[in-house]
Design a protein around this motif. Structure first.
Motif, PDB file in Angstrom:
ATOM      1  N   VAL A  59      -1.199  17.888  -0.497  1.00 51.50           N
ATOM      2  CA  VAL A  59      -0.149  18.891   0.571  1.00 51.50           C
ATOM      3  C   VAL A  59       0.685  18.690   0.005  1.00 51.50           C
ATOM      4  O   VAL A  59       1.440  20.287   1.066  1.00 51.50           O
ATOM      5  N   CYS A  60       1.366  18.787  -0.642  1.00 51.24           N
ATOM      6  CA  CYS A  60       2.893  19.638  -1.104  1.00 51.24           C
ATOM      7  C   CYS A  60       1.835  19.730  -2.863  1.00 51.24           C
ATOM      8  O   CYS A  60       2.771  18.476  -3.135  1.00 51.24           O
ATOM      9  N   PRO A  61       1.760  20.756  -2.896  1.00 50.08           N
ATOM     10  CA  PRO A  61       1.252  19.726  -4.501  1.00 50.08           C
ATOM     11  C   PRO A  61       2.906  19.994  -5.681  1.00 50.08           C
ATOM     12  O   PRO A  61       2.587  19.901  -7.312  1.00 50.08           O
ATOM     13  N   ALA A  62       3.907  21.486  -5.731  1.00 51.89           N
ATOM     14  CA  ALA A  62       5.349  21.243  -5.952  1.00 51.89           C
ATOM     15  C   ALA A  62       5.573  19.548  -6.219  1.00 51.89           C
ATOM     16  O   ALA A  62       6.808  19.670  -7.542  1.00 51.89           O
ATOM     17  N   ARG A  63       5.100  18.796  -5.286  1.00 54.08           N
ATOM     18  CA  ARG A  63       5.527  17.396  -5.941  1.00 54.08           C
ATOM     19  C   ARG A  63       4.940  16.425  -6.585  1.00 54.08           C
ATOM     20  O   ARG A  63       5.079  14.969  -7.426  1.00 54.08           O
ATOM     21  N   SER A  64       3.747  17.205  -7.352  1.00 54.29           N
ATOM     22  CA  SER A  64       3.449  16.815  -8.253  1.00 54.29           C
ATOM     23  C   SER A  64       3.916  17.040  -9.394  1.00 54.29           C
ATOM     24  O   SER A  64       4.707  17.047 -10.079  1.00 54.29           O
ATOM     25  N   GLU A  65       2.962  15.736 -10.287  1.00 55.50           N
ATOM     26  CA  GLU A  65       3.843  15.870 -11.800  1.00 55.50           C
ATOM     27  C   GLU A  65       2.460  14.795 -12.621  1.00 55.50           C
ATOM     28  O   GLU A  65       1.421  14.048 -12.717  1.00 55.50           O
ATOM     29  N   ALA A  66       2.859  15.723 -13.970  1.00 57.35           N
ATOM     30  CA  ALA A  66       1.906  15.398 -15.148  1.00 57.35           C
ATOM     31  C   ALA A  66       2.900  15.412 -16.107  1.00 57.35           C
ATOM     32  O   ALA A  66       4.680  14.909 -16.490  1.00 57.35           O
ATOM     33  N   TYR A  67       2.941  14.327 -16.534  1.00 55.03           N
ATOM     34  CA  TYR A  67       3.321  13.197 -17.860  1.00 55.03           C
ATOM     35  C   TYR A  67       2.853  12.340 -19.206  1.00 55.03           C
ATOM     36  O   TYR A  67       1.544  12.145 -18.996  1.00 55.03           O
ATOM     37  N   LEU A  68       2.776  12.938 -20.430  1.00 55.04           N
ATOM     38  CA  LEU A  68       1.955  13.009 -21.657  1.00 55.04           C
ATOM     39  C   LEU A  68       3.160  11.629 -22.898  1.00 55.04           C
ATOM     40  O   LEU A  68       3.640  12.768 -22.713  1.00 55.04           O
ATOM     41  N   SER A  69       2.315  10.646 -23.592  1.00 55.43           N
ATOM     42  CA  SER A  69       3.460  10.985 -24.734  1.00 55.43           C
ATOM     43  C   SER A  69       2.191  10.324 -25.257  1.00 55.43           C
ATOM     44  O   SER A  69       1.428   9.878 -25.592  1.00 55.43           O
ATOM     45  N   VAL A  70       2.344  10.558 -26.326  1.00 58.63           N
ATOM     46  CA  VAL A  70       1.987  10.531 -27.869  1.00 58.63           C
ATOM     47  C   VAL A  70       2.344  10.087 -29.168  1.00 58.63           C
ATOM     48  O   VAL A  70       3.630   9.880 -28.972  1.00 58.63           O
ATOM     49  N   GLN A  71       1.735   9.286 -29.795  1.00 54.61           N
ATOM     50  CA  GLN A  71       2.887   8.296 -30.933  1.00 54.61           C
ATOM     51  C   GLN A  71       2.461   9.323 -32.669  1.00 54.61           C
ATOM     52  O   GLN A  71       0.988   9.317 -32.538  1.00 54.61           O
ATOM     53  N   THR A  72       3.385  10.190 -32.526  1.00 55.76           N
ATOM     54  CA  THR A  72       3.121  10.836 -33.459  1.00 55.76           C
ATOM     55  C   THR A  72       2.427  10.244 -34.642  1.00 55.76           C
ATOM     56  O   THR A  72       2.206  10.757 -36.371  1.00 55.76           O
ATOM     57  N   GLY A  73       2.984   9.069 -35.073  1.00 55.29           N
ATOM     58  CA  GLY A  73       2.009   8.154 -36.695  1.00 55.29           C
ATOM     59  C   GLY A  73       1.446   7.837 -35.987  1.00 55.29           C
ATOM     60  O   GLY A  73       0.171   7.253 -37.067  1.00 55.29           O
ATOM     61  N   SER A  74       0.041   8.814 -35.403  1.00 57.54           N
ATOM     62  CA  SER A  74      -1.191   7.944 -34.928  1.00 57.54           C
ATOM     63  C   SER A  74      -2.463   8.672 -35.788  1.00 57.54           C
ATOM     64  O   SER A  74      -3.565   9.002 -34.990  1.00 57.54           O
ATOM     65  N   VAL A  75      -1.545  10.366 -36.247  1.00 53.26           N
ATOM     66  CA  VAL A  75      -2.733  10.961 -36.794  1.00 53.26           C
ATOM     67  C   VAL A  75      -4.198  10.567 -37.707  1.00 53.26           C
ATOM     68  O   VAL A  75      -3.214  10.264 -38.547  1.00 53.26           O
ATOM     69  N   VAL A  76      -4.976  10.814 -36.966  1.00 56.02           N
ATOM     70  CA  VAL A  76      -6.252  10.693 -38.248  1.00 56.02           C
ATOM     71  C   VAL A  76      -6.773  12.564 -38.564  1.00 56.02           C
ATOM     72  O   VAL A  76      -7.205  12.959 -37.425  1.00 56.02           O
ATOM     73  N   THR A  77      -7.082  12.725 -39.921  1.00 49.69           N
ATOM     74  CA  THR A  77      -7.762  14.265 -39.893  1.00 49.69           C
ATOM     75  C   THR A  77      -8.672  14.022 -41.006  1.00 49.69           C
ATOM     76  O   THR A  77      -9.508  14.569 -41.419  1.00 49.69           O
ATOM     77  N   GLY A  78      -9.003  12.372 -41.306  1.00 49.91           N
ATOM     78  CA  GLY A  78     -10.003  11.933 -42.207  1.00 49.91           C
ATOM     79  C   GLY A  78      -9.995  11.968 -43.903  1.00 49.91           C
ATOM     80  O   GLY A  78     -11.022  11.755 -44.449  1.00 49.91           O
TER      81      GLY A  78
END
Length: 132
Positions: A59-78
């Motif tokens: 109804v009011c997209p301006a009230r919508s929200e997005a959130y993301l958190s990433v643990q920086t130590g969880s990198v895997v490159t092979g």
């Protein structure tokens, strides 16, 4: 992929059925990256520890929200040596900055979905970002 946690359905708005809170489904999602290394090759990798949610209000997209958190130590490159270098002080500095986060500053309804803007802090610095 984002899994719906709760839903409210309305039949009188253009984005009917989208209102709800969605959580990232870790079994069906990847946060990956590709970077140029020494102007010779691309190095691909991914983060294995992350979480996020999307709260949509049709109804009011301006009230919508997005959130993301990433643990920086969880990198895997092979490559364990490269992983240690990427998570070390030369790049992500996981010991000092263990969490990378993104919180939207605005979401608007568009023809192709919900473009959003936000500020993803990296190593304590903030840079504005808009995702179409």
């Amino acid at each position: 992929m984002i899994k719906r946690k709760e839903t409210t359905v309305s039949l009188t708005v253009p984005y009917k059925g989208l209102t709800g809170v969605y959580a990232i489904d870790l079994g069906h999602s990847t946060i990956g990256f590709s970077v140029r290394d020494s102007m010779i090759t691309n190095v691909c990798g991914k983060f294995t520890a992350f979480e996020g949610m999307l709260k949509l209000d049709e109804v009011c997209p301006a009230r919508s929200e997005a959130y993301l958190s990433v643990q920086t130590g969880s990198v895997v490159t092979g490559s364990r040596e490269r992983d240690a270098h990427v998570t070390g002080p030369d790049f992500l500095d996981s010991a000092t900055f263990p969490l990378m986060t993104f919180r939207s500053t605005g979401i608007v309804a568009g023809v192709d979905g919900f473009p959003h803007g936000g500020v993803p802090p990296t190593q304590g610095r903030r840079a504005a970002h808009t995702q179409p």
